[in-house]
Enzyme design. Structure first.
Site, mmCIF file in Angstrom:
data_model
loop_
_atom_site.group_PDB
_atom_site.id
_atom_site.type_symbol
_atom_site.label_atom_id
_atom_site.label_comp_id
_atom_site.label_asym_id
_atom_site.label_seq_id
_atom_site.Cartn_x
_atom_site.Cartn_y
_atom_site.Cartn_z
ATOM 1 N N ASP A 121 0.837 -1.066 0.031
ATOM 2 C CA ASP A 121 -0.132 -0.113 -0.002
ATOM 3 C C ASP A 121 0.846 1.091 0.122
ATOM 4 O O ASP A 121 0.674 2.201 0.852
ATOM 5 C CB ASP A 121 -0.958 0.055 1.167
ATOM 6 C CG ASP A 121 -1.880 1.109 1.198
ATOM 7 O OD1 ASP A 121 -2.292 1.576 -0.042
ATOM 8 O OD2 ASP A 121 -2.285 1.602 2.345
ATOM 9 N N ASP A 264 0.529 7.600 11.381
ATOM 10 C CA ASP A 264 -0.560 7.145 10.184
ATOM 11 C C ASP A 264 -1.826 6.151 11.155
ATOM 12 O O ASP A 264 -1.662 5.426 12.089
ATOM 13 C CB ASP A 264 0.387 6.385 9.523
ATOM 14 C CG ASP A 264 -0.802 5.651 8.234
ATOM 15 O OD1 ASP A 264 -0.801 6.466 7.476
ATOM 16 O OD2 ASP A 264 -0.889 4.289 8.394
ATOM 17 N N GLU A 306 -2.441 12.042 11.845
ATOM 18 C CA GLU A 306 -3.040 11.976 10.850
ATOM 19 C C GLU A 306 -4.563 11.292 11.021
ATOM 20 O O GLU A 306 -4.633 10.076 11.391
ATOM 21 C CB GLU A 306 -2.618 10.646 9.809
ATOM 22 C CG GLU A 306 -3.283 10.617 8.291
ATOM 23 C CD GLU A 306 -3.568 9.372 7.868
ATOM 24 O OE1 GLU A 306 -3.936 9.038 6.787
ATOM 25 O OE2 GLU A 306 -3.419 8.243 8.622
ATOM 26 N N HIS A 373 -0.135 13.179 -0.914
ATOM 27 C CA HIS A 373 0.014 11.734 -1.595
ATOM 28 C C HIS A 373 -1.229 10.895 -1.921
ATOM 29 O O HIS A 373 -1.002 10.023 -2.684
ATOM 30 C CB HIS A 373 1.053 11.025 -0.856
ATOM 31 C CG HIS A 373 0.559 10.074 0.490
ATOM 32 N ND1 HIS A 373 -0.073 11.267 1.447
ATOM 33 C CD2 HIS A 373 0.377 9.202 0.764
ATOM 34 C CE1 HIS A 373 -0.284 10.397 2.444
ATOM 35 N NE2 HIS A 373 -0.465 9.443 2.017
ATOM 36 N N ASP A 374 -2.253 11.266 -1.128
ATOM 37 C CA ASP A 374 -3.345 10.182 -0.972
ATOM 38 C C ASP A 374 -4.534 10.903 -2.045
ATOM 39 O O ASP A 374 -4.463 11.909 -2.574
ATOM 40 C CB ASP A 374 -3.840 10.311 0.267
ATOM 41 C CG ASP A 374 -4.214 8.789 0.671
ATOM 42 O OD1 ASP A 374 -4.519 7.872 -0.198
ATOM 43 O OD2 ASP A 374 -4.293 8.618 1.803
ATOM 44 N N ARG A 498 -3.889 6.169 -7.358
ATOM 45 C CA ARG A 498 -3.095 7.202 -6.792
ATOM 46 C C ARG A 498 -1.878 7.642 -7.447
ATOM 47 O O ARG A 498 -1.293 8.523 -6.968
ATOM 48 C CB ARG A 498 -3.235 6.971 -5.136
ATOM 49 C CG ARG A 498 -4.646 6.770 -4.475
ATOM 50 C CD ARG A 498 -4.470 6.365 -2.912
ATOM 51 N NE ARG A 498 -4.007 4.965 -2.860
ATOM 52 C CZ ARG A 498 -3.858 4.407 -1.957
ATOM 53 N NH1 ARG A 498 -4.063 5.049 -0.781
ATOM 54 N NH2 ARG A 498 -3.395 2.967 -1.815
#
Length: 617
Positions: A121, A264, A306, A373-374, A498
């Site tokens: 991921d 995270d 996050e 980045h997401d 992504r």
């Protein structure tokens, strides 16, 4: 007897420990009730403190004496993937002068710890928390990078994946082999009885690509909890061994010179039956303990949470003034609402959300960004939008259609991620520049449209800089880098859209930042001007008073800032049409970008135009 250097070190540790010991022990015992494990934790904290090198200890002392060092107006972040940006860690170190030229002094390097290729991921399935991916370098390389950054007055952020490990992690392998000690570090079940109870209340993170919250392991004849993907096994923080060991990993990484640790998926780390397994009180207990542990061992290190949720669930992760948790949090909702505003041309919802943020204590520091980045999830305030007849499902479809370029008048380009045909839900992928129209205008070689696209891109950055907190750009944004469709040719990436906005940094185009009449020059110079204004005007500090302004036009957003006698007003036109704004209060000003002077009786803004007005006197 004169104290030696070691005596002073021991004394400093003892002072920090004495400050936090009682609360730390009370919280630890509340969760675990285990004296021996708490004693082990304290012993290890001392060991990690002694192992921290002298340069880092000096940084610790400076930041202890200047606790608001990160709340000024001189921090600008950049997110980057090591391999995509510069090949490896040493490559990033060789590009530090370029990064500084971008006015960036805070780099967030995306996941780089060892993880299985194709089942990670994007690096968020860690198989070893103390090893760097071989192709990216070594821990020694990381230490050289952080040391080089510190010499240049730069800070380094990394992701700490604390909710789960890779199925290839040593713990997972031993659990899979049936070792009870390691099975207890995850959530293992012989049949689906208990998992089925969890499934009744726990939402699915990726219902289309990874449905359910459990994975059946045929070889182990057990179910294991996997909230995200089947190869990411959720850790069981009810086991004190898990908490202790994960904190040791965090301190090990902090001792490599990391300044900011991004926690995270932190809301997910505590699981209870009959709950959503999100934002439970025990999560806050754990984060509070992490904050205290860092203040004991490495007080210069910041925790960045996050929390990709609505504001009422995000803010509690700051903790309280007396018992703080995270130092900083992502401003996720504002990011999504910003793009909603681009698509609708209506600033009402954005203004409402900024009003909420402006009412929060000034101690709360948010990281502000346009793209990361997401993907972009459309987590908007639909209760508010329904007042304007914007129904949730229909509006999400409109937004996704708009940013794919399917709506008349849209110049955006991008792709969907995790589209669910049943619910109609989907997330969106694309770079800032492509969403603003740079890609379309370049493909069509339309100079007029390119000018508008660049103007929109710069306006959005100018507005982001006006928000309280720390602005972060994504690498490539400074040159207007567009979507990279080559990911479709890579079998390891093709299924994950992504990677559309995670393309390799185009260093050839970056050479054009000094060549006039190029997109790269226009973007780089425009951002450079804005960044230098932000760093030179004290009204941009996080502790300034901030408020939204009634501009009399729903497409024009007004933001005011005031600090120590200096007042700034920012006006941002989210419309494709020229606007004239008349402010209720007429003041004499200097426009900071052009240097022109005038009064606020009547302000003309071109399509996607903006101004920074500094009150004279």
């Amino acid at each position: 007897m004169k104290k030696t250097g070691k005596d002073k070190l021991i004394e400093r540790f003892q002072q920090r420990m004495a400050k936090h010991h009682d609360e730390l022990r009370w919280l630890y015992m509340e969760l675990y009730g285990n004296d021996s494990m708490f004693a082990e934790l304290c012993d290890q904290l001392y060991r990690f403190y002694l192992e921290r090198n002298s340069d880092l200890k000096e940084i610790d002392l400076y930041r202890e004496e200047n606790p608001n060092w990160y709340k000024k107006n001189d921090l600008l972040g950049m997110m980057l993937y090591i391999d995509q940006f510069a090949g490896d860690i040493n490559g990033v170190r060789s590009k530090l002068n370029y990064i500084r030229k971008c006015n960036v002094n805070y780099i967030h390097i995306m996941p780089f710890l060892e993880s299985p290729k194709g089942r990670s991921d994007g690096g968020y399935a860690v198989s070893d928390f103390r090893k760097v991916q071989k192709e990216l370098g070594t821990m020694e390389d990381l230490e050289k990078l952080t040391a080089a950054c510190h010499k240049k007055g730069m800070y380094v952020c990394m992701d700490f994946v604390m909710n789960h490990t890779s199925e290839e992690h040593e713990w997972a392998k031993r659990a899979r082999a049936g070792e009870g000690e390691y099975m207890s570090r995850y959530f293992f079940f012989r049949d689906h009885t208990i998992p089925s109870i969890y499934e009744k209340t726990v939402p699915q993170v990726f219902p289309t690509t990874a449905p359910g919250n459990f994975t059946w392991l045929e070889d182990a004849q057990h179910f294991v909890m996997t909230s995200f993907y089947p190869y990411q096994w959720d850790l069981n923080y009810k086991n004190p061994r898990v908490f202790n060991e994960m904190l040791y990993h965090l301190l090990y990484l902090a001792n490599r010179g990391i300044d900011i640790i991004r926690l995270d998926a932190v809301p997910y780390i505590w699981k209870e039956l009959h709950t959503q397994c999100r934002n439970l009180p025990q999560v806050h207990t754990i984060v509070r303990m992490m904050r205290m542990i860092c203040e004991i061992v490495c007080p210069s290190v910041l925790l960045l949470g996050e929390v990709v949720m609505e504001p009422e669930k995000v803010v509690p992760y700051f903790g309280t003034v007396e018992k703080p948790e995270c130092h900083m949090l992502y401003n996720v909702t504002t990011m999504a609402t910003t793009w909603h505003t681009v698509a609708t041309g209506n600033t009402r919802l954005l203004k409402e959300q900024l009003d909420i943020l402006h009412s929060l204590p000034k101690e709360y520091i948010f990281l502000n960004y346009l793209r990361c980045h997401d993907d972009i999830g459309w987590g908007l305030d639909y209760a508010s939008l329904e007042k304007e007849n914007m129904e949730e499902r229909a509006h999400k479809k409109y937004l996704n259609d708009y940013f794919q370029g399917y709506v008349e008048g849209s110049s955006s380009r991008g792709e969907l991620y995790n589209a669910d045909p049943l619910s109609g839900d989907a997330r969106f992928c694309g770079t800032t520049a492509s969403m603003c129209g740079v890609e379309k205008a370049g493909f069509e070689q339309n100079d007029a449209d390119m000018k508008i696209a660049i103007q929109l891109d710069l306006m959005l950055h100018a507005y982001m800089f006006m928000q309280s907190g720390i602005p972060v750009i994504y690498s490539g944004d400074e040159i207007g880098q567009v979507n990279d469709y080559s990911y479709k040719d890579d079998p390891w990436k093709a299924a994950d859209s992504r990677y559309l906005h995670r393309g390799a940094m185009n260093w050839k185009l970056a050479e054009d930042i000094s060549r006039k009449n190029t997109v790269e020059y226009a973007m780089f110079e425009g951002l450079d001007r804005l960044e230098k204004i932000r760093k030179s005007e004290k009204a941009f500090v996080s502790g300034a008073d901030a408020w939204t302004i009634d501009t009399g036009d729903s497409s024009v957003l007004g933001i005011g800032r005031y600090f120590e006698g200096e007042k700034l007003i920012g006006l941002f036109n989210f419309s494709k049409f020229e606007k004239t704004t008349v402010l209720q209060e007429t003041e004499e000003y200097k426009e900071l970008i052009t240097g022109k002077e005038g009064n606020t009786a009547e302000i003309h803004l071109p399509a996607y135009g903006f101004v920074y007005l500094k009150k004279k006197g």
